[in-house]
Write an enzyme that holds these catalytic residues in place. Structure first.
Site, PDB file in Angstrom:
ATOM      1  N   GLU A 176      -0.835  -7.996   3.133  1.00  0.00           N
ATOM      2  CA  GLU A 176       0.601  -8.155   3.359  1.00  0.00           C
ATOM      3  C   GLU A 176       1.264  -8.920   2.219  1.00  0.00           C
ATOM      4  OE1 GLU A 176      -1.960  -9.505   4.781  1.00  0.00           O
ATOM      5  OE2 GLU A 176      -1.503 -11.223   6.066  1.00  0.00           O
ATOM      6  N   CYS A 281     -12.841 -11.245  -7.523  1.00  0.00           N
ATOM      7  CA  CYS A 281     -14.106 -11.530  -6.837  1.00  0.00           C
ATOM      8  C   CYS A 281     -15.256 -11.557  -7.820  1.00  0.00           C
ATOM      9  CB  CYS A 281     -14.361 -10.467  -5.781  1.00  0.00           C
ATOM     10  SG  CYS A 281     -14.436  -8.829  -6.497  1.00  0.00           S
TER      11      CYS A 281
END
Ligand code: NAD
Length: 496
Positions: A176, A281
């Site tokens: 979001e 990541c």
């Protein structure tokens, strides 16, 4: 103010959402729009439409699917700049980096273009007299893809093209925080000829995610995000009978041996530590320096940091802002905690003078030396531009440190000693390993995934694992009757 609404049945949903959340431009701090947050009824509606589309799409020929994939590949390539601008405006990463993530996602589309070959099964003629066996892989139905904020294009592209090529319908739940890249891609899929409903973009937060994880018609879940949420997703979705791959957080180490090329290692540490403001990541967050190289290496890294320009990603800077004000404050909190714990703060990113709006979410590249394994800047995934140097006495001490870490996403060794590199490759307990390569993200035809707390489930993303994940096997045993057949035989079927 623009509203980013769901994409259902091949178009932006017209109904007003019951809840919305703000979307910000991290380089200015200004609210640029609102994003819809799906409630349970919207999840049910989206999955129902996806299920209807899935039953048609699974019957489409491989040539039809391949044509859509090739068309999407072309559209993605020709809209890279548009997509990169949307990513930069909501994520903050610099434009070149945003274009880079589109390129890496494009490679998965190219891989998925080979789906006719990837879905080929085996065939054995004459397993018994007059009996043949063949195997096929069939789609699952509706699959959910839930993605993190840090790669709003690439992470969805790790899964969506393979799932669609395999004949599934996908419900994508993007972050979001930066929801618009998914909308651009949904539009391009439609332009490529994908039938309505095969791709749904459902915006939302935990309510939407939990709705997908427990929905009886969702067959599989591909999740990427932080480890606590990955664990929740894995446990909830498997308890509801779904196939799950949940990729979690990371703490990636770069081991630098005394014989390494220190300029190469310093370049790599800076690129992998501060690219995308450390919000990758596969970012390197801990440099493990095997003595006596630490002094020389830290000096080289600090000098390079001095040349970096932090600022608005649209202005040709090297490093952009962090994604939200809360996240920036959290990372700044870690810098304070590192100082309090006694680590040497070599470069203090809090003092940065950004080339951008003063209200942007800025933190410059930060370098700590003499970090110990019990400090929070070492133990926690910070996910920001904070690089820690841990000094060790030997290769064995460095390897033990890496293997003791709960995460196991990516790692790298820097050395000119082939034997040492090979030993590391064999001994390190991490899913993706680089040898003199700091961010060893596999190509699309291999599979991406970490070990330990960096991945829950058995399958990695894309490559052979991806095709396997989004399909299930079926083996067919066939006999066409000859004029005289064998008659009744209640014995267990064995070959004759
Ligand atoms: P996040 O876990 O906060 O969010 C990921 C997704 O889960 C989002 O779509 C979000 O809306 C949803 N979500 C958030 N909280 C939830 C909850 N309580 N219940 C259900 N759903 C929830 O992660 P993020 O901050 O968006 O992304 C950064 C994290 O993702 C880092 O930890 C990073 O290491 C990890 N990541 C891992 C990989 C990998 O390949 N292993 C790749 C990219 C990012």
């Amino acid at each position: 103010m623009t509203l980013v609404n769901h994409w259902i049945d091949g178009a932006e949903w017209a109904a007003a959402p019951t809840r919305t959340a703000p979307v910000h431009d991290p380089a200015t701090g200004r609210e640029s729009g609102r994003v819809a947050l799906a409630d349970r009824a919207t999840v049910d509606l989206a999955v129902a439409r996806a299920a209807a589309a899935a039953s048609e799409w699974r019957r489409s020929s491989l040539s039809t699917r391949t044509r859509v994939l090739f068309a999407f590949r072309h559209l993605l390539a020709t809209h890279t700049e548009e997509l990169a601008a949307v990513i930069t405006a909501e994520h903050g990463k610099v434009l070149a980096d945003a274009a880079g993530e589109v390129q890496r996602g494009l490679e998965v589309v190219e891989f998925a273009c080979g789906i006719p070959h990837l879905l080929k099964g085996g065939h054995s003629e004459g397993v018994s007299t007059g009996v043949d066996v063949h195997s096929v892989r069939q789609p699952l139905g509706v699959v959910a893809v839930i993605s993190p904020f840090n790669f709003p294009a690439m992470v969805p592209l790790w899964f969506v093209p393979v799932a669609i090529a395999a004949g599934n319908a996908v419900v994508l739940k993007p972050s979001e925080k930066d929801p618009s890249a998914a909308m651009v891609m949904a539009r391009l899929w439609r332009e490529a000829g994908l039938p309505d409903g095969v791709l749904t973009v459902l915006h939302g937060d935990r309510e939407a995610v939990d709705g997908l994880l427990t929905h009886p018609d969702v067959r599989a879940v591909s999740f990427v995000g932080s480890t606590p949420v990955a664990r929740h997703v894995y446990e909830t979705a498997t308890a509801h009978g779904k196939r799950v791959q949940a990729l979690g957080g990371a703490k990636n180490h770069m081991l630098v041996l005394p014989d390494a090329d220190l300029d190469l290692a310093a370049d790599a540490a800076v690129n992998a530590g501060f690219g995308s403001a450390g919000e990758r990541c596969m970012a390197i967050s801990a440099v493990v320096a095997v003595e006596p190289v630490a002094d020389a290496l830290v000096a080289r890294i600090a000098k390079r940091i001095g040349d970096l320009r932090t600022g608005d990603g649209r202005r040709g800077c090297d490093m952009g802002p962090l994604v939200t004000a809360e996240h920036r404050d959290r990372v700044v909190g870690y810098v304070g905690a590192g100082v309090d714990a006694g680590a040497d703060l070599v470069v203090d990113g809090r003092l940065v003078e950004p080339d951008g709006d003063p209200d942007g979410y800025w933190l410059g590249p930060t370098l700590f030396d003499r970090v110990r394994a019990d400090m929070s800047i070492y133990t926690d995934e910070i996910f920001g531009p904070v690089l820690s140097v841990v000094r060790v006495a030997s290769y064995d001490e460095g390897l033990a440190l890496i293997n003791a870490n709960p995460y196991g996403n990516g790692t790298a060794i820097f050395t000119n000693d082939g034997g040492a590199a090979r030993r590391f490759e064999v001994e390190v307990e991490v899913g993706m390993v680089g040898v003199n390569v700091p961010i060893p993200v596999p190509m699309a035809y291999y599979s991406f995934g970490g070990w330990k707390a960096s991945l829950f489930g058995d399958s990695h993303a894309h490559g052979a694992d991806g095709v396997h994940f989004f399909t299930r096997g079926k083996v067919v045993t066939t006999r066409w009757l000859e004029p005289s057949h064998g008659g009744v035989d209640l014995g267990f079927p064995t070959h004759r």
